[in-house]
Design a protein around this motif. Structure first.
Motif, PDB file in Angstrom:
ATOM      1  N   SER A   3       0.833  -1.219   0.000  1.00  0.00           N
ATOM      2  CA  SER A   3       0.000   0.000   0.000  1.00  0.00           C
ATOM      3  C   SER A   3       0.854   1.250   0.000  1.00  0.00           C
ATOM      4  O   SER A   3       0.477   2.256   0.596  1.00  0.00           O
ATOM      5  N   SER A   4       1.994   1.207  -0.627  1.00  0.00           N
ATOM      6  CA  SER A   4       2.830   2.402  -0.671  1.00  0.00           C
ATOM      7  C   SER A   4       3.554   2.516  -2.010  1.00  0.00           C
ATOM      8  O   SER A   4       4.359   1.654  -2.366  1.00  0.00           O
ATOM      9  N   SER A   5       3.257   3.595  -2.737  1.00  0.00           N
ATOM     10  CA  SER A   5       3.941   3.805  -4.025  1.00  0.00           C
ATOM     11  C   SER A   5       5.428   4.038  -3.789  1.00  0.00           C
ATOM     12  O   SER A   5       6.254   3.625  -4.593  1.00  0.00           O
TER      13      SER A   5
ATOM     14  N   THR B  60      -5.939   6.965  -5.968  1.00  0.00           N
ATOM     15  CA  THR B  60      -6.286   7.749  -4.782  1.00  0.00           C
ATOM     16  C   THR B  60      -7.348   8.802  -5.108  1.00  0.00           C
ATOM     17  O   THR B  60      -8.301   8.994  -4.361  1.00  0.00           O
TER      18      THR B  60
ATOM     19  N   ALA C   4       3.184   9.176  -0.607  1.00  0.00           N
ATOM     20  CA  ALA C   4       3.064   7.834  -1.198  1.00  0.00           C
ATOM     21  C   ALA C   4       3.230   6.748  -0.141  1.00  0.00           C
ATOM     22  O   ALA C   4       4.004   5.821  -0.289  1.00  0.00           O
ATOM     23  N   VAL C   5       2.491   6.897   0.954  1.00  0.00           N
ATOM     24  CA  VAL C   5       2.595   5.927   2.054  1.00  0.00           C
ATOM     25  C   VAL C   5       1.191   5.408   2.405  1.00  0.00           C
ATOM     26  O   VAL C   5       0.200   6.028   2.020  1.00  0.00           O
TER      27      VAL C   5
ATOM     28  N   ALA D  53      -2.343   7.573   3.353  1.00  0.00           N
ATOM     29  CA  ALA D  53      -2.221   9.012   3.110  1.00  0.00           C
ATOM     30  C   ALA D  53      -3.454   9.576   2.401  1.00  0.00           C
ATOM     31  O   ALA D  53      -3.922  10.670   2.714  1.00  0.00           O
ATOM     32  N   GLY D  54      -3.995   8.818   1.462  1.00  0.00           N
ATOM     33  CA  GLY D  54      -5.154   9.279   0.693  1.00  0.00           C
ATOM     34  C   GLY D  54      -6.343   9.545   1.597  1.00  0.00           C
ATOM     35  O   GLY D  54      -7.113  10.488   1.372  1.00  0.00           O
TER      36      GLY D  54
ATOM     37  N   ASP E  32      -6.894   0.835   0.087  1.00  0.00           N
ATOM     38  CA  ASP E  32      -5.563   1.413  -0.125  1.00  0.00           C
ATOM     39  C   ASP E  32      -4.734   0.485  -1.021  1.00  0.00           C
ATOM     40  O   ASP E  32      -3.961   0.926  -1.875  1.00  0.00           O
TER      41      ASP E  32
ATOM     42  N   ARG F  38      -5.966   1.025  -4.535  1.00  0.00           N
ATOM     43  CA  ARG F  38      -5.666   2.328  -5.154  1.00  0.00           C
ATOM     44  C   ARG F  38      -4.167   2.500  -5.388  1.00  0.00           C
ATOM     45  O   ARG F  38      -3.747   3.113  -6.365  1.00  0.00           O
ATOM     46  N   THR F  39      -3.347   1.910  -4.495  1.00  0.00           N
ATOM     47  CA  THR F  39      -1.898   2.019  -4.710  1.00  0.00           C
ATOM     48  C   THR F  39      -1.490   1.271  -5.983  1.00  0.00           C
ATOM     49  O   THR F  39      -0.618   1.717  -6.731  1.00  0.00           O
TER      50      THR F  39
ATOM     51  N   ASN G 242      -2.198   3.518  -8.716  1.00  0.00           N
ATOM     52  CA  ASN G 242      -1.241   4.637  -8.733  1.00  0.00           C
ATOM     53  C   ASN G 242       0.055   4.233  -9.421  1.00  0.00           C
ATOM     54  O   ASN G 242       0.581   4.952 -10.280  1.00  0.00           O
TER      55      ASN G 242
HETATM   56  N1  ASP Z   1      -1.093   4.459  -0.337  1.00  0.00           N
HETATM   57  C1  ASP Z   1      -1.210   5.268  -1.523  1.00  0.00           C
HETATM   58  C2  ASP Z   1       0.115   5.284  -2.273  1.00  0.00           C
HETATM   59  O1  ASP Z   1       1.154   5.102  -1.689  1.00  0.00           O
HETATM   60  C3  ASP Z   1      -1.640   6.649  -1.222  1.00  0.00           C
HETATM   61  C4  ASP Z   1      -3.026   6.587  -0.650  1.00  0.00           C
HETATM   62  O2  ASP Z   1      -3.175   6.430   0.562  1.00  0.00           O
HETATM   63  O3  ASP Z   1      -3.987   6.641  -1.425  1.00  0.00           O
HETATM   64  O4  ASP Z   1       0.139   5.460  -3.469  1.00  0.00           O
END
Ligand code: ASP
Length: 434
Positions: free
Chosen positions: A296-298, A335, A375-376, A379-380, A409, A412-413, A416
């Motif tokens: 879950s982290s880009s 996100t 990107a953690v 965060a979104g 998450d 969506r990550t 992303n």
């Molecule tokens: N976790 C997503 C990311 O790192 C950001 C978010 O919380 O949407 O891309």
């Protein structure tokens, strides 16, 4: 035996993921939460830390060396403009898809009227209307509209580099440094450039070492996510059903991005891209998608994104070095889609009507909030505060959607990271032969 050890990375990650899910499922049934919490979760945490610890040096080294390889400023400008236009266009389209789905399915309206009235009483406090103009004005009084631009510049690079959520500040420093290196006579800049090139190689080697632990790390992450999700499923059945529909709207929207929007954008904007190349594109980046899903982290996925894009999609290092770190930080299609759906869902659950103006405000603030999201993990959702405020809603409404957030998450990550790879691919296809 030997053959099994030689499995490609994505297969090992996939196996780790499945084993983690299987363990998580059994542990929930058998009430092994204590063991999972004390002995499995720290393994996932250690893997996340390993990924995070190289994020700052990786961004710095890859951006500086990427920029310095571009000898002429005009070509840097062209690449920068293409990249930004693609980032913005896809993010806008993603929010529009999210808003479209949420308005069509109306997940929040599935709640009975009495539950909605109760929710409104609990969460909305004194805010009643949905007047975007009024709250917009309040926001201006609180903080200048363009403050977010000023905030991208660090006052001190060492303090910015000491916190992974300040990645945008590290990027602006790296851009300035890289630009200075391009402008300086080669002889003068060479020693520093050599240093960054060497740092880049060392960091990439560290990535290789860390990736060897990916299957175990991913297994532990999946197991702990599953066991924490299981603890979150109490509550009224009506609310659960509405939340389930909401989660399906987000996941459905993400599938639209992955299987409709991204291939279409690739086909329309890449030079020499055939429909059959879609498969090649997805096959090449699949391990990065899996890692994005599990962490879950880009930012944590960035090292592997680099490897897939440069080694497998054969994208020039100077393009990857420019597009990927920027993309991981500011290009978040998944996100922004999620933020659009979440705000409409919360508004419906509270019984608030969002006017057309509100929806347009949503479109813009979701784009900005996704750009501003670090990107953690999570965060979104934190940035939803801004989006909710922009349409006059109480940010406490976030409490409503916390339960499925970790799961969403992950999806969506994945979107992303896919979008970052897509933009890198398109920009690369327009670059002249070296
Ligand atoms: N976790 C997503 C990311 O790192 C950001 C978010 O919380 O949407 O891309």
């Amino acid at each position: 035996m030997k053959k099994r050890l030689n499995l490609p990375l994505y297969q090992k990650i996939l196996i780790g993921m499945l084993l983690g899910l299987l363990y998580g499922w059994i542990s929930v049934q058998q009430q092994w939460q204590f063991f999972t919490f004390n002995f499995i979760q720290p393994l996932g945490d250690a893997f996340m830390r390993l990924l995070q610890l190289i994020a700052v040096p990786l961004v710095l080294a890859s951006l500086v060396t990427g920029l310095a390889q571009i000898k002429d400023i005009a070509s840097l400008g062209r690449m920068g403009i293409r990249t930004l236009i693609l980032f913005l266009t896809t993010t806008f389209l993603a929010v529009a898809i999210g808003l479209g789905i949420a308005n069509l399915v109306q997940p929040g309206n599935r709640l009975p009227a009495d539950v909605r009235a109760e929710l409104q009483k609990t969460y909305t406090g004194t805010q009643t209307g949905s007047s975007a103009a009024l709250t917009g004005q309040k926001a201006i009084e609180e903080q200048p509209v363009l403050q977010f631009l000023a905030d991208t510049i660090p006052k001190n690079i060492f303090s910015a580099a000491s916190d992974n959520s300040n990645m945008l500040q590290v990027i602006s420093f790296a851009l300035l440094l890289g630009l200075a290196l391009v402008l300086l006579p080669e002889k003068e800049g060479r020693p520093l450039l050599r240093f960054f090139e060497s740092l880049n190689s060392v960091v990439l080697k560290m990535v290789d070492l860390i990736m060897a632990a990916a299957p175990i790390g991913v297994a532990a992450l999946m197991a702990s996510v599953l066991s924490s999700l299981a603890g979150n499923t109490s509550g009224a059945l009506d609310l659960l059903l509405a939340l389930g529909t909401y989660a399906l709207c987000v996941i459905g929207g993400i599938f639209c991005l992955l299987f409709v929007l991204n291939p279409l954008v690739l086909l329309i904007f890449s030079k020499k891209f055939k429909p059959k190349d879609v498969l090649f594109f997805y096959k090449s980046i699949f391990p990065a998608q899996l890692l994005a899903f599990s962490t879950s982290s880009s930012a944590a996925t960035l090292p592997l994104t680099f490897e897939r894009v440069e080694q497998h999609l054969k994208i020039r290092p100077r393009v990857a070095g420019f597009v990927l770190p920027l993309g991981a930080t500011i290009n978040m299609d998944g996100t922004s889609l999620y933020q659009g759906v979440a705000v409409v869902f919360i508004a419906q659950a509270f019984g608030l009507d969002l006017s057309l103006l509100d929806q347009l405000t949503l479109l813009f603030t979701s784009v900005l909030a996704s750009i501003g999201s670090a990107a953690v993990p999570g965060a979104g959702m934190v940035m939803l505060v801004i989006v909710l405020k922009s349409v006059g809603m109480d940010p406490a409404g976030i409490a409503l959607i916390i339960a499925p957030d970790r799961l969403l998450d992950m999806f969506r990550t994945t979107a992303n990271v896919t979008s970052d790879c897509m933009v890198a691919y398109i920009v690369n296809s327009h670059e002249k032969e070296d």
